[in-house]
Design an enzyme around this catalytic site. Structure first.
Site, PDB file in Angstrom:
ATOM      1  N   ASP A  61       0.842  -1.194   0.000  1.00 21.05           N
ATOM      2  CA  ASP A  61       0.000   0.000   0.000  1.00 21.05           C
ATOM      3  C   ASP A  61       0.880   1.247   0.000  1.00 21.05           C
ATOM      4  O   ASP A  61       1.986   1.240   0.563  1.00 21.05           O
ATOM      5  CB  ASP A  61      -0.873   0.039   1.258  1.00 21.05           C
ATOM      6  CG  ASP A  61      -1.982  -1.005   1.238  1.00 21.05           C
ATOM      7  OD1 ASP A  61      -2.235  -1.586   0.171  1.00 21.05           O
ATOM      8  OD2 ASP A  61      -2.587  -1.223   2.300  1.00 21.05           O
ATOM      9  N   MET A  62       0.385   2.311  -0.589  1.00 23.42           N
ATOM     10  CA  MET A  62       1.137   3.560  -0.635  1.00 23.42           C
ATOM     11  C   MET A  62       1.585   3.996   0.757  1.00 23.42           C
ATOM     12  O   MET A  62       2.715   4.466   0.945  1.00 23.42           O
ATOM     13  CB  MET A  62       0.285   4.664  -1.268  1.00 23.42           C
ATOM     14  CG  MET A  62       0.987   6.006  -1.367  1.00 23.42           C
ATOM     15  SD  MET A  62      -0.072   7.321  -2.026  1.00 23.42           S
ATOM     16  CE  MET A  62      -1.136   7.600  -0.599  1.00 23.42           C
TER      17      MET A  62
END
Length: 226
Positions: A61-62
């Protein structure tokens, strides 16, 4: 106006050989390009500046930091894809969660599905969700700060799995803007870090193991062994 502001710090290469590259992804950087010209800065584009044939092997995930494996070419990517698909890759994460987690260890077995009207959020859905399993172990309790450091093993690899499972357990990850509620304000970033990964090397099947301590809890010793 875009809210994507990727960190400007250079991408740190943790390991490089003829088949794979292991990078330390900073929080706030996409693994692959997002939608729109303003979301093109990402791990794979940065790696391809020096390794033009590189292909992403999996994603974080970012908001998550930590170890990310990149294949040197399309052939190595397919081998890595197979390892992930067959659950032959061992991973460990470190997270700082709200509240004092009582059991020393346990498992969260809750099926997950996309919360389509509120995507990219995911949700627990016993009727239609895909089987999802996370094992956890307490590393340190901090009762005065009302939080706990936990080590997480995602047995399955669903989108946002660790974040949703910890929130469902009643101990959301600090800094999680999607699932933590008020605990999102307790940290300037999502306090989730991919600290370890181990697998059979795609060229020779030799087991390789990489470890990178979490910046917010650097004292955790490796859990995996060669």
């Amino acid at each position: 106006m875009s809210t994507y502001q990727p960190p400007s710090e250079p991408l740190r290469l943790h390991y490089v050989d003829d088949a794979i590259i292991v990078v330390v992804k900073p929080a706030g950087l996409l693994s692959v390009p997002g939608r729109g010209p303003d979301k093109q800065d990402c791990v794979i584009h940065r790696v391809q500046q020096d390794f033009p044939q590189a292909q992403i092997a999996h994603r974080l995930d970012m908001s998550t930091s930590g170890l990310l494996v990149v294949a040197r070419d399309a052939a190595m990517q397919q081998v890595m894809y197979r390892l992930f698909r067959e659950r032959a890759v061992e991973k460990r994460y470190i997270a700082l969660v709200a509240g004092v987690v009582t059991p020393e260890s346990g498992a969260i077995d809750l099926p997950l599905i996309c919360d389509w009207p509120n995507r990219p959020r995911q949700m627990v859905c016993p009727a239609r969700g895909k089987p999802s399993l996370t094992r956890f172990r307490v590393l340190q309790r901090m009762p005065h700060e009302d939080c706990t450091v936990v080590e997480l093993e995602p047995v399955t690899g669903r989108s946002h799995q660790l974040r949703v499972h910890l929130a469902a357990l009643g101990h959301p990850i600090l800094g999680d803007e999607l699932y933590a509620g008020a605990a999102a304000e307790r940290a300037p970033r999502l306090l989730l870090h991919a600290s370890e990964i181990a697998f059979a090397h795609p060229q020779n099947d030799r087991r390789v193991h990489f470890h990178c301590p979490a910046p917010f809890f650097p004292l955790a010793a490796p859990a995996l062994t060669l």
